[in-house]
Design a protein around this motif. Structure first.
Motif, mmCIF file in Angstrom:
data_model
loop_
_atom_site.group_PDB
_atom_site.id
_atom_site.type_symbol
_atom_site.label_atom_id
_atom_site.label_comp_id
_atom_site.label_asym_id
_atom_site.label_seq_id
_atom_site.Cartn_x
_atom_site.Cartn_y
_atom_site.Cartn_z
ATOM 1 N N ARG A 411 0.847 -1.190 0.000
ATOM 2 C CA ARG A 411 0.000 0.000 0.000
ATOM 3 C C ARG A 411 0.880 1.237 0.000
ATOM 4 N N LEU A 412 0.519 2.203 -0.841
ATOM 5 C CA LEU A 412 1.300 3.427 -0.962
ATOM 6 C C LEU A 412 0.820 4.465 0.046
ATOM 7 N N PRO A 413 1.699 5.385 0.439
ATOM 8 C CA PRO A 413 1.244 6.515 1.261
ATOM 9 C C PRO A 413 0.161 7.297 0.510
ATOM 10 N N ASP A 414 -0.708 7.953 1.241
ATOM 11 C CA ASP A 414 -1.866 8.610 0.636
ATOM 12 C C ASP A 414 -1.479 9.620 -0.438
ATOM 13 N N ARG A 415 -0.369 10.295 -0.267
ATOM 14 C CA ARG A 415 -0.008 11.358 -1.221
ATOM 15 C C ARG A 415 0.934 10.878 -2.328
ATOM 16 N N ASP A 417 1.332 9.236 -5.692
ATOM 17 C CA ASP A 417 0.472 8.916 -6.821
ATOM 18 C C ASP A 417 0.900 7.595 -7.466
ATOM 19 N N GLU A 418 -0.058 6.680 -7.573
ATOM 20 C CA GLU A 418 0.241 5.340 -8.079
ATOM 21 C C GLU A 418 0.739 5.360 -9.527
ATOM 22 N N SER A 419 0.025 6.053 -10.392
ATOM 23 C CA SER A 419 0.400 6.092 -11.814
ATOM 24 C C SER A 419 1.766 6.728 -12.001
ATOM 25 N N ALA A 420 2.018 7.793 -11.266
ATOM 26 C CA ALA A 420 3.312 8.469 -11.376
ATOM 27 C C ALA A 420 4.432 7.551 -10.907
ATOM 28 N N LEU A 421 4.192 6.802 -9.841
ATOM 29 C CA LEU A 421 5.224 5.893 -9.339
ATOM 30 C C LEU A 421 5.525 4.790 -10.355
ATOM 31 N N VAL A 422 4.495 4.218 -10.941
ATOM 32 C CA VAL A 422 4.704 3.144 -11.919
ATOM 33 C C VAL A 422 5.530 3.652 -13.104
ATOM 34 N N ALA A 423 5.205 4.850 -13.598
ATOM 35 C CA ALA A 423 5.932 5.414 -14.733
ATOM 36 C C ALA A 423 7.367 5.785 -14.354
ATOM 37 N N THR A 424 7.542 6.383 -13.183
ATOM 38 C CA THR A 424 8.882 6.776 -12.738
ATOM 39 C C THR A 424 9.749 5.549 -12.482
ATOM 40 N N ALA A 425 9.142 4.508 -11.920
ATOM 41 C CA ALA A 425 9.885 3.275 -11.668
ATOM 42 C C ALA A 425 10.387 2.655 -12.974
ATOM 43 N N LEU A 426 9.553 2.679 -14.010
ATOM 44 C CA LEU A 426 9.974 2.112 -15.289
ATOM 45 C C LEU A 426 11.159 2.886 -15.854
ATOM 46 N N ARG A 427 11.123 4.205 -15.726
ATOM 47 C CA ARG A 427 12.270 5.003 -16.182
ATOM 48 C C ARG A 427 13.508 4.694 -15.355
ATOM 49 N N ALA A 428 13.314 4.310 -14.092
ATOM 50 C CA ALA A 428 14.451 3.966 -13.226
ATOM 51 C C ALA A 428 14.938 2.538 -13.449
ATOM 52 N N GLY A 429 14.220 1.783 -14.285
ATOM 53 C CA GLY A 429 14.689 0.440 -14.629
ATOM 54 C C GLY A 429 14.026 -0.684 -13.882
ATOM 55 N N VAL A 430 12.802 -0.466 -13.372
ATOM 56 C CA VAL A 430 12.086 -1.555 -12.700
ATOM 57 C C VAL A 430 10.601 -1.450 -13.064
ATOM 58 N N ALA A 431 10.028 -2.568 -13.516
ATOM 59 C CA ALA A 431 8.613 -2.607 -13.908
ATOM 60 C C ALA A 431 7.797 -3.200 -12.772
ATOM 61 N N VAL A 432 6.767 -2.471 -12.326
ATOM 62 C CA VAL A 432 5.891 -2.941 -11.249
ATOM 63 C C VAL A 432 4.459 -2.924 -11.756
ATOM 64 N N ALA A 433 3.593 -3.723 -11.129
ATOM 65 C CA ALA A 433 2.181 -3.778 -11.517
ATOM 66 C C ALA A 433 1.392 -2.764 -10.699
ATOM 67 N N PRO A 434 0.659 -1.856 -11.336
ATOM 68 C CA PRO A 434 -0.157 -0.904 -10.588
ATOM 69 C C PRO A 434 -1.327 -1.601 -9.910
ATOM 70 N N GLY A 435 -1.781 -1.049 -8.807
ATOM 71 C CA GLY A 435 -2.853 -1.679 -8.049
ATOM 72 C C GLY A 435 -4.242 -1.419 -8.582
ATOM 73 N N ARG A 436 -4.440 -0.322 -9.323
ATOM 74 C CA ARG A 436 -5.795 0.056 -9.736
ATOM 75 C C ARG A 436 -6.544 -1.044 -10.483
ATOM 76 N N PRO A 437 -5.915 -1.772 -11.422
ATOM 77 C CA PRO A 437 -6.670 -2.794 -12.160
ATOM 78 C C PRO A 437 -7.181 -3.947 -11.299
ATOM 79 N N TYR A 438 -6.721 -4.062 -10.066
ATOM 80 C CA TYR A 438 -7.153 -5.158 -9.191
ATOM 81 C C TYR A 438 -8.466 -4.840 -8.474
ATOM 82 N N PHE A 439 -8.976 -3.624 -8.653
ATOM 83 C CA PHE A 439 -10.213 -3.217 -7.986
ATOM 84 C C PHE A 439 -11.316 -3.031 -9.022
ATOM 85 N N SER A 440 -12.487 -3.581 -8.735
ATOM 86 C CA SER A 440 -13.615 -3.424 -9.650
ATOM 87 C C SER A 440 -14.354 -2.117 -9.414
ATOM 88 N N ALA A 441 -14.100 -1.464 -8.300
ATOM 89 C CA ALA A 441 -14.667 -0.145 -8.005
ATOM 90 C C ALA A 441 -13.517 0.758 -7.554
#
Length: 477
Positions: A411-415, A417-441
């Motif tokens: 779980r990420l800290p409230d402030r 941003d999940e999408s920003a972290l996923v994109a920044t991580a990829l630029r840093a050389g590590v691919a992670v799965a974002p959590g949003r697609p795991y929720f139906s709401a």
């Protein structure tokens, strides 16, 4: 060098050299290519086959290989009419069947070279039983009748093997062999609920299942999961509020949380579903991914079901290879005939050579050795990743460390941003799965899922977590 790498390198070299030849011009002989590139005749043959498949080269028996003639590209057509047709269909649907496959593709897409793959959903090639699978496939191909049409329900011996894993209430006659777990889930949801109907799902849950439900025109209704699995009181409330007749769950090492359904909740889930007149689709995907420090595992829910409530799904794919797509559906009562009909219409049957190879694999001495090796290695990798996360990412909440499966759920800290972290991580050389697609709401917070199965080993895990730390440092939170 690995044979497939040699083939790829030779194909690339030949592709670059094609400009030396005019269309229709003859390429050097296979013998000349063997001598020039110092590779085997098999490598030359396979590299040329790749170029033939790409339409760059043609081969003529007895004459050799030639550069293909240049074919003019066909004129571009106008496909804009499809927007009107597709949107007109959607307007008549109770629940639109447009599918967002992003949550599935993120675990299937290979990241760029040099990127640490924490977003994978399968074992790294070094953990796959490649030799045992190759030997099994070779033996299967020599079996009498191996290339004839199999029974539509699957080979009897394979159905019996799968039935033993589902518990004493399941027999071979209750089993259908499917093309992996995804196909089994697709068949189950199509059989159990009509388009427009609600289907209860764990929250969070596997994005591939949500995609299946939406593709079938179903409405996923989330039921929250905690450290002990789905919450029975919320499950009962969801059945009452929605009128659903299907609940899909992963009672063992749930994806993505890793939760195991608590012993006291297991009979409650079955009772609640039975009183609602509903089916429970049990996706038992991770049973063979148990870690060697887990202790005794609970049996499948199907083993405790005497009334035909549970439709059980299992697969060999996760613990072997993404290409060994052999799984099963098990059910009892009239629903089995509906499942069988949809299965046959969709796929006819699973290819017999693949079923025979699966039988050879699970019946060989190498099978249990492989399971023990994977069990030990996953436990080691889990420990390395958990320790690295606690050291380098203490601000990310790791609420649960599972004793099975192949990933951690953070779980990420409230402030942050999940999408920003996923994109920044990829630029840093590590691919992670974002959590949003795991929720139906709407999700309660940002999350990421980190897989430790698809990387080369402990050193790569540690390096990947360090890169993720650097990515976090670039973002405000």
């Amino acid at each position: 060098m690995h044979e497939s790498s040699s083939v790829a390198e030779l194909a690339n070299s030949l592709r670059r050299d094609l400009d030396r030849y005019s269309p229709g011009g003859k390429l050097p002989s296979s013998r000349a290519l063997v001598e020039r590139y110092r590779v085997s005749p098999v490598t030359v043959s396979r590299a040329l086959a790749r170029l033939v498949a790409e339409g760059l080269v043609v081969t003529r028996p007895g004459s050799g290989a030639f550069r293909a003639e240049v074919v003019a590209a066909p004129p571009a057509g106008d496909t804009s009419w499809q927007e009107v047709t597709l949107s007109a269909d959607a307007a008549a649907e109770v629940v639109p069947r447009a599918v967002d496959a992003a949550g599935v593709l993120v675990t299937l897409a290979a990241p760029p070279p040099g990127v640490v793959e924490f977003n994978g959903g399968y074992l790294h090639p070094s953990l796959q039983p490649e030799r045992a699978m190759a030997d099994a496939l070779a033996r299967a191909g020599r079996r009498p009748g191996a290339w004839t049409r199999p029974p539509t329900d699957g080979l009897p011996e394979l159905r019996e093997w799968f039935a033993r894993g589902a518990g004493a209430t399941t027999g071979p006659a209750d089993v259908l062999v499917t093309s992996g777990g995804q196909a089994a889930l697709t068949t189950a949801l199509r059989a159990l609920a009509p388009p427009g109907a609600p289907v209860l799902v764990e929250s969070p849950t596997y994005p591939g299942m949500l995609a299946i439900a939406r593709a079938a025109g179903l409405r996923p209704v989330p039921v929250p999961v905690d450290a002990d699995g789905v919450r029975p009181e919320l499950l009962a409330a969801a059945f009452r509020a929605s009128g659903a007749r299907v609940f899909v769950c992963q009672p063992l090492f749930q994806n993505p949380t890793g939760a195991v359904l608590a012993p006291g909740r297991r009979p409650e889930v079955l009772r609640i579903a039975r009183e609602a007149g509903a089916f429970v689709v049990e996706d038992d995907f991770a049973r063979r991914l148990v870690h060697d420090d887990a202790g005794a595992l609970p049996g499948p829910l199907a083993a405790d079901d005497h009334d035909g409530v549970v439709v059980h799904v299992s697969s060999l794919t996760k613990v072997t290879s993404p290409s060994l797509r052999v799984g099963m559906l098990a059910a009892r009562g009239p629903v089995l005939e509906r499942l069988r009909a949809i299965h046959v219409v969709d796929t006819f049957f699973v290819p017999r050579p693949l079923q025979e190879a699966a039988l050879e694999l699970v019946g060989s001495p190498a099978w249990n050795r492989h399971l023990r090796a994977v069990s030990a290695e996953l436990r080691t990798r889990r420990g390395v990743m958990a320790a690295a996360v606690r050291t380098h990412l203490p601000h990310l909440a790791l609420a649960h460390i599972p004793s099975g499966g192949y990933h951690l759920w953070l779980r990420l800290p409230d402030r942050l941003d999940e999408s920003a972290l996923v994109a920044t991580a990829l630029r840093a050389g590590v691919a992670v799965a974002p959590g949003r697609p795991y929720f139906s709401a709407e999700p309660p917070a940002g999350h990421i899922r980190l897989s430790f199965a698809g990387v080369a080993g402990a050193a790569e895990i540690t390096e990947g977590v360090r890169r993720l730390r650097d990515a976090c440092a670039e973002l405000p939170y």
